[in-house]
Scaffold this active site. Structure first.
Site, PDB file in Angstrom:
ATOM      1  N   GLU A   1       5.228  -4.729  -1.538  1.00  0.00           N
ATOM      2  CA  GLU A   1       6.077  -5.121  -0.414  1.00  0.00           C
ATOM      3  C   GLU A   1       7.525  -4.668  -0.557  1.00  0.00           C
ATOM      4  O   GLU A   1       8.222  -4.458   0.441  1.00  0.00           O
ATOM      5  CB  GLU A   1       6.027  -6.639  -0.226  1.00  0.00           C
ATOM      6  CG  GLU A   1       4.729  -7.162   0.364  1.00  0.00           C
ATOM      7  CD  GLU A   1       3.662  -7.451  -0.685  1.00  0.00           C
ATOM      8  OE1 GLU A   1       2.638  -8.046  -0.329  1.00  0.00           O
ATOM      9  OE2 GLU A   1       3.859  -7.060  -1.862  1.00  0.00           O
TER      10      GLU A   1
ATOM     11  N   ALA B   1      -1.441  -6.003   4.590  1.00  0.00           N
ATOM     12  CA  ALA B   1      -1.307  -6.508   5.944  1.00  0.00           C
ATOM     13  C   ALA B   1      -1.212  -5.337   6.918  1.00  0.00           C
ATOM     14  O   ALA B   1      -0.987  -4.191   6.521  1.00  0.00           O
ATOM     15  CB  ALA B   1      -0.070  -7.394   6.056  1.00  0.00           C
TER      16      ALA B   1
ATOM     17  N   GLU C   1      -3.059 -10.811  -2.613  1.00  0.00           N
ATOM     18  CA  GLU C   1      -2.823 -12.237  -2.426  1.00  0.00           C
ATOM     19  C   GLU C   1      -4.110 -12.970  -2.042  1.00  0.00           C
ATOM     20  O   GLU C   1      -4.366 -14.091  -2.509  1.00  0.00           O
ATOM     21  CB  GLU C   1      -1.749 -12.445  -1.365  1.00  0.00           C
ATOM     22  CG  GLU C   1      -0.371 -11.975  -1.832  1.00  0.00           C
ATOM     23  CD  GLU C   1       0.676 -12.036  -0.748  1.00  0.00           C
ATOM     24  OE1 GLU C   1       1.585 -12.875  -0.836  1.00  0.00           O
ATOM     25  OE2 GLU C   1       0.584 -11.236   0.213  1.00  0.00           O
TER      26      GLU C   1
ATOM     27  N   GLY D   1      -1.146  -8.175   0.898  1.00  0.00           N
ATOM     28  CA  GLY D   1      -1.929  -9.334   1.318  1.00  0.00           C
ATOM     29  C   GLY D   1      -3.333  -9.343   0.763  1.00  0.00           C
ATOM     30  O   GLY D   1      -3.939 -10.406   0.601  1.00  0.00           O
TER      31      GLY D   1
END
Length: 259
Positions: A134, A66, A114, A111
């Site tokens: 993260e 992200a 993901e 992300g």
């Protein structure tokens, strides 16, 4: 006119969605999410599209995570809302009645990992790296990563990756069952196309039903996704998260204190 933040091309009934921020290692931000959401709708709705590939622009990354700079201004409610927004877009990919494949070329972190896991299956170039780092920011994955990684590789391996923040290479990802095929980077898209060419001549309703039936194995309880989003929002307000984000942006090691 399509935004150049994501490139979109359709050939032989296969859509190729290319996240196009190579200078930012294709990091996910609000604009990327908005455009990705719209293009997934396009894939689902257009009758001339039978399947799709999601990949990243450039030589280094699929999606390296992200856009961390956007986290600094988030409080708990807005952080939870951001996580739910990402989860809903990735749910749309996972629930698509048309096969959507991730072609992972380089880093798929945070992300990006993901996003790859939300696709129906994954192909990786031999230089691909996967991870959920993260914890280094004082956070946990917020876009479904805690749930899908567990589904794909099991609880023990998932907790190790989440708690260490370590990356795994393409061969390890293959051995874990995270990816279906590992190929030379130059062959990545052609390999994905060759698989989808086989899918595209099958009965579309049967393909859609197969996706739906397989997905039911994991749809009995969605509470884990809600818990993930809530914890993501709560962690954003901790001193450790503020330290982790600032350390990342300042390119220095973080010093966590458990508060």
């Amino acid at each position: 006119m399509l935004s150049d933040i994501i490139l979109f091309d359709v050939q032989d009934h296969i859509a190729v969605i290319t996240i196009n921020r190579p200078d930012k290692l294709n990091a996910l931000n609000k604009s990327v999410f908005d455009e990705l959401d719209r293009l997934v709708d396009t894939v689902i709705e257009r009758p001339d599209i039978r399947s799709a590939i999601i990949t990243g622009a450039g030589e280094k990354a699929f999606v390296a995570g992200a856009d961390i700079g956007e986290f600094s201004s988030l409080d708990s409610p807005s952080g939870e809302a951001l996580a739910r927004r990402g989860q809903l877009i990735f749910d749309k990919i996972e629930s698509s009645p048309k096969i959507i494949v991730a072609a992972v070329n380089g880093y798929a972190l945070g992300g990006g990992c993901e996003l790859a896991m939300a696709c129906h299956f994954r192909l990786a170039s031999d230089n691909a790296k996967f991870g959920q780092p993260e914890v280094n920011l004082g956070l946990l994955p917020g876009y479904g990563g805690t749930q899908r990684l567990t589904q794909l590789i099991g609880k023990g391996r998932t907790i190790e990756l989440l708690a260490t923040g370590n990356m795994i290479d393409a061969l390890t990802a293959f051995n874990y069952g995270l990816v279906n095929h590992v190929v030379d980077r130059s062959e990545l898209i052609s390999k994905a196309r060759s698989i989808l060419a086989v899918v595209n001549v099958k009965a579309p309703l049967a393909v859609a039903a197969s996706i739906k039936a397989a997905q039911q194995a994991y749809d009995a309880d969605k509470a884990g996704y809600l818990t993930e989003a809530r914890l993501f929002g709560e962690l954003l307000q901790t001193a450790d998260c503020k330290e982790g984000v600032n350390a990342f942006l300042e390119k220095r090691p973080a010093v966590f204190k458990g508060s």
